[in-house]
Scaffold this motif. Structure first.
Motif, PDB file in Angstrom:
ATOM      1  N   LEU A   1       0.834  -1.201   0.000  1.00  0.00           N
ATOM      2  CA  LEU A   1       0.000   0.000   0.000  1.00  0.00           C
ATOM      3  C   LEU A   1       0.867   1.248   0.000  1.00  0.00           C
ATOM      4  CD1 LEU A   1      -2.641   1.525   0.212  1.00  0.00           C
ATOM      5  CD2 LEU A   1      -2.629   1.145   2.647  1.00  0.00           C
ATOM      6  N   PHE A   2       1.863   1.283   0.888  1.00  0.00           N
ATOM      7  CA  PHE A   2       2.706   2.472   0.952  1.00  0.00           C
ATOM      8  C   PHE A   2       3.687   2.544  -0.197  1.00  0.00           C
ATOM      9  CE2 PHE A   2       1.402   4.986   4.385  1.00  0.00           C
ATOM     10  CZ  PHE A   2       0.713   4.131   5.222  1.00  0.00           C
ATOM     11  N   TYR A   3       4.082   1.390  -0.708  1.00  0.00           N
ATOM     12  CA  TYR A   3       4.913   1.345  -1.915  1.00  0.00           C
ATOM     13  C   TYR A   3       4.157   2.019  -3.055  1.00  0.00           C
ATOM     14  CZ  TYR A   3       7.335  -0.838  -5.893  1.00  0.00           C
ATOM     15  OH  TYR A   3       7.995  -1.089  -7.066  1.00  0.00           O
ATOM     16  N   SER A   4       2.886   1.637  -3.240  1.00  0.00           N
ATOM     17  CA  SER A   4       2.071   2.253  -4.286  1.00  0.00           C
ATOM     18  C   SER A   4       1.879   3.741  -4.019  1.00  0.00           C
ATOM     19  CB  SER A   4       0.688   1.590  -4.357  1.00  0.00           C
ATOM     20  OG  SER A   4       0.801   0.218  -4.279  1.00  0.00           O
ATOM     21  N   PHE A   5       1.657   4.064  -2.743  1.00  0.00           N
ATOM     22  CA  PHE A   5       1.464   5.460  -2.360  1.00  0.00           C
ATOM     23  C   PHE A   5       2.678   6.300  -2.734  1.00  0.00           C
ATOM     24  CE2 PHE A   5       0.090   9.088  -0.195  1.00  0.00           C
ATOM     25  CZ  PHE A   5       1.039   9.498   0.714  1.00  0.00           C
ATOM     26  N   PHE A   6       3.865   5.785  -2.423  1.00  0.00           N
ATOM     27  CA  PHE A   6       5.079   6.538  -2.765  1.00  0.00           C
ATOM     28  C   PHE A   6       5.291   6.606  -4.268  1.00  0.00           C
ATOM     29  CE2 PHE A   6       6.812   8.186   0.909  1.00  0.00           C
ATOM     30  CZ  PHE A   6       6.779   7.287   1.959  1.00  0.00           C
ATOM     31  N   LYS A   7       4.935   5.543  -4.955  1.00  0.00           N
ATOM     32  CA  LYS A   7       5.096   5.565  -6.416  1.00  0.00           C
ATOM     33  C   LYS A   7       4.242   6.685  -7.023  1.00  0.00           C
ATOM     34  CE  LYS A   7       4.718   1.247  -7.963  1.00  0.00           C
ATOM     35  NZ  LYS A   7       4.957   0.083  -8.838  1.00  0.00           N
ATOM     36  N   SER A   8       3.095   6.966  -6.375  1.00  0.00           N
ATOM     37  CA  SER A   8       2.241   8.035  -6.912  1.00  0.00           C
ATOM     38  C   SER A   8       2.851   9.405  -6.637  1.00  0.00           C
ATOM     39  CB  SER A   8       0.851   7.950  -6.288  1.00  0.00           C
ATOM     40  OG  SER A   8       0.886   8.403  -4.950  1.00  0.00           O
ATOM     41  N   LEU A   9       3.875   9.447  -5.761  1.00  0.00           N
ATOM     42  CA  LEU A   9       4.506  10.729  -5.434  1.00  0.00           C
ATOM     43  C   LEU A   9       5.804  10.971  -6.191  1.00  0.00           C
ATOM     44  CD1 LEU A   9       4.049  10.826  -1.572  1.00  0.00           C
ATOM     45  CD2 LEU A   9       2.913  12.289  -3.223  1.00  0.00           C
ATOM     46  N   VAL A  10       6.156  10.034  -7.091  1.00  0.00           N
ATOM     47  CA  VAL A  10       7.409  10.205  -7.845  1.00  0.00           C
ATOM     48  C   VAL A  10       7.351  11.505  -8.633  1.00  0.00           C
ATOM     49  CG1 VAL A  10       8.762   9.301  -9.773  1.00  0.00           C
ATOM     50  CG2 VAL A  10       7.979   7.768  -7.977  1.00  0.00           C
ATOM     51  N   GLY A  11       8.448  12.281  -8.551  1.00  0.00           N
ATOM     52  CA  GLY A  11       8.503  13.564  -9.250  1.00  0.00           C
ATOM     53  C   GLY A  11       8.150  14.725  -8.343  1.00  0.00           C
ATOM     54  N   LYS A  12       7.633  14.428  -7.147  1.00  0.00           N
ATOM     55  CA  LYS A  12       7.275  15.514  -6.230  1.00  0.00           C
ATOM     56  C   LYS A  12       8.430  15.793  -5.272  1.00  0.00           C
ATOM     57  CE  LYS A  12       2.976  15.406  -7.705  1.00  0.00           C
ATOM     58  NZ  LYS A  12       3.250  14.626  -8.920  1.00  0.00           N
ATOM     59  N   GLU A  13       8.440  16.987  -4.721  1.00  0.00           N
ATOM     60  CA  GLU A  13       9.504  17.320  -3.795  1.00  0.00           C
ATOM     61  C   GLU A  13       9.093  16.893  -2.391  1.00  0.00           C
ATOM     62  OE1 GLU A  13      12.530  20.730  -4.116  1.00  0.00           O
ATOM     63  OE2 GLU A  13      10.967  21.443  -2.762  1.00  0.00           O
TER      64      GLU A  13
ATOM     65  N   VAL B   1      -1.523  14.719  -1.811  1.00  0.00           N
ATOM     66  CA  VAL B   1      -2.065  13.516  -1.192  1.00  0.00           C
ATOM     67  C   VAL B   1      -3.578  13.518  -1.244  1.00  0.00           C
ATOM     68  CG1 VAL B   1      -2.158  12.150   0.920  1.00  0.00           C
ATOM     69  CG2 VAL B   1      -0.091  13.432   0.358  1.00  0.00           C
ATOM     70  N   ASN B   2      -4.128  12.477  -1.830  1.00  0.00           N
ATOM     71  CA  ASN B   2      -5.577  12.316  -1.836  1.00  0.00           C
ATOM     72  C   ASN B   2      -5.939  11.544  -0.569  1.00  0.00           C
ATOM     73  OD1 ASN B   2      -8.227  11.565  -2.191  1.00  0.00           O
ATOM     74  ND2 ASN B   2      -8.006  11.192  -4.389  1.00  0.00           N
ATOM     75  N   VAL B   3      -6.230  12.273   0.482  1.00  0.00           N
ATOM     76  CA  VAL B   3      -6.435  11.647   1.787  1.00  0.00           C
ATOM     77  C   VAL B   3      -7.603  10.670   1.777  1.00  0.00           C
ATOM     78  CG1 VAL B   3      -6.735  12.084   4.239  1.00  0.00           C
ATOM     79  CG2 VAL B   3      -5.521  13.734   2.850  1.00  0.00           C
ATOM     80  N   GLN B   4      -8.655  11.069   1.097  1.00  0.00           N
ATOM     81  CA  GLN B   4      -9.847  10.208   1.035  1.00  0.00           C
ATOM     82  C   GLN B   4      -9.483   8.857   0.437  1.00  0.00           C
ATOM     83  OE1 GLN B   4     -12.625  11.420   2.489  1.00  0.00           O
ATOM     84  NE2 GLN B   4     -13.301   9.304   2.280  1.00  0.00           N
ATOM     85  N   LEU B   5      -8.754   8.903  -0.701  1.00  0.00           N
ATOM     86  CA  LEU B   5      -8.366   7.674  -1.393  1.00  0.00           C
ATOM     87  C   LEU B   5      -7.472   6.819  -0.501  1.00  0.00           C
ATOM     88  CD1 LEU B   5      -8.404   5.989  -3.937  1.00  0.00           C
ATOM     89  CD2 LEU B   5      -6.564   7.406  -4.854  1.00  0.00           C
ATOM     90  N   LEU B   6      -6.533   7.482   0.197  1.00  0.00           N
ATOM     91  CA  LEU B   6      -5.608   6.761   1.063  1.00  0.00           C
ATOM     92  C   LEU B   6      -6.368   6.066   2.197  1.00  0.00           C
ATOM     93  CD1 LEU B   6      -2.634   6.158   1.472  1.00  0.00           C
ATOM     94  CD2 LEU B   6      -2.432   8.249   2.797  1.00  0.00           C
TER      95      LEU B   6
END
Lengths: 111, 107
Positions: A17-29, A92-97
């Protein structure tokens, strides 16, 4: 024996879950705070299943105290030494998370 | 979508360090040391082989360089592997550099 292997597979599932979450943040600071109190700001380049993080174009927060990384622009941070990861709230889409976490928890209960 | 396919990723850590092979890297260890050398090898556990390495010891009195040569750093003990920009590194005036040593990692 079977229960211990089930526990192992549960942990692996949780990490996804967190692996996917971080993958969605690639490119962000992001700012990674290590357990040694060092804070490194950089652009998230990649992450792996152990939540090791690769950052590009890094700057050390409070660089005067920590000149040790002055010639480093890209770095690999071992997942086990991360204390916090500071993220841009807007990304971060908190609802989705929350929903994903709830579903994960349900799946784990089933197992 | 935060879900991924239910496939076991066998990628592991190997791919993340691959671009650093044969380059000069700076390793920060859990006890707060800084080792600089050429990355010759690594594995899934982040064990690291450094060639021609030296340790940079930072103190309020200045920076000391201790030559270590070829060494293996056990992955347990690695906190950060940084890719060194050699041009930037050359510009550093170590005789003027003063800093407190890095803090050790506390779990």
């Amino acid at each position: 024996f079977r229960s211990s292997s089930r526990i192992l597979s549960i942990f692996q599932y949780l990490k996804m879950l967190f692996y996917s979450f971080f993958k969605s943040l690639v490119g962000k600071e992001i700012i990674v705070e290590l357990k040694s109190d060092l804070c490194i700001k950089g652009t998230l380049h990649s992450v792996d299943q152990y939540l090791n993080i690769k950052l590009k174009d890094i700057t050390v927060v409070d660089a005067e105290r920590f000149p040790h990384m002055i010639s480093v622009q890209n770095c690999f941070i071992r997942g086990s030494v991360v204390r916090y990861v500071q993220l841009p709230a807007s990304e971060v889409n908190v609802q989705l998370l929350q929903d994903s976490s709830r579903v994960e928890a349900r799946e784990l209960k089933k197992k | 979508q935060y879900f991924i396919k239910r496939v076991q990723t066998t990628k592991g850590m190997a791919s993340l360090l691959e671009p650093f092979v044969n380059q000069t890297i700076s390793v920060l260890t859990n006890d707060g040391r800084n080792l600089v050398g050429k990355l010759r090898g690594f594995d899934q556990l982040v064990n690291v082989i450094l060639e021609g390495s030296h340790e940079r010891v930072y103190s309020p009195e200045g920076v000391e360089k201790i030559n270590l040569g070829l060494c293996i750093v056990r992955g347990d003990n690695v906190s950060v592997v940084g890719l060194v920009d050699i041009e930037l590194d050359k510009k550093i005036d170590f005789s003027k550099l003063r800093a407190e040593p890095l803090k050790p990692v506390v779990h």
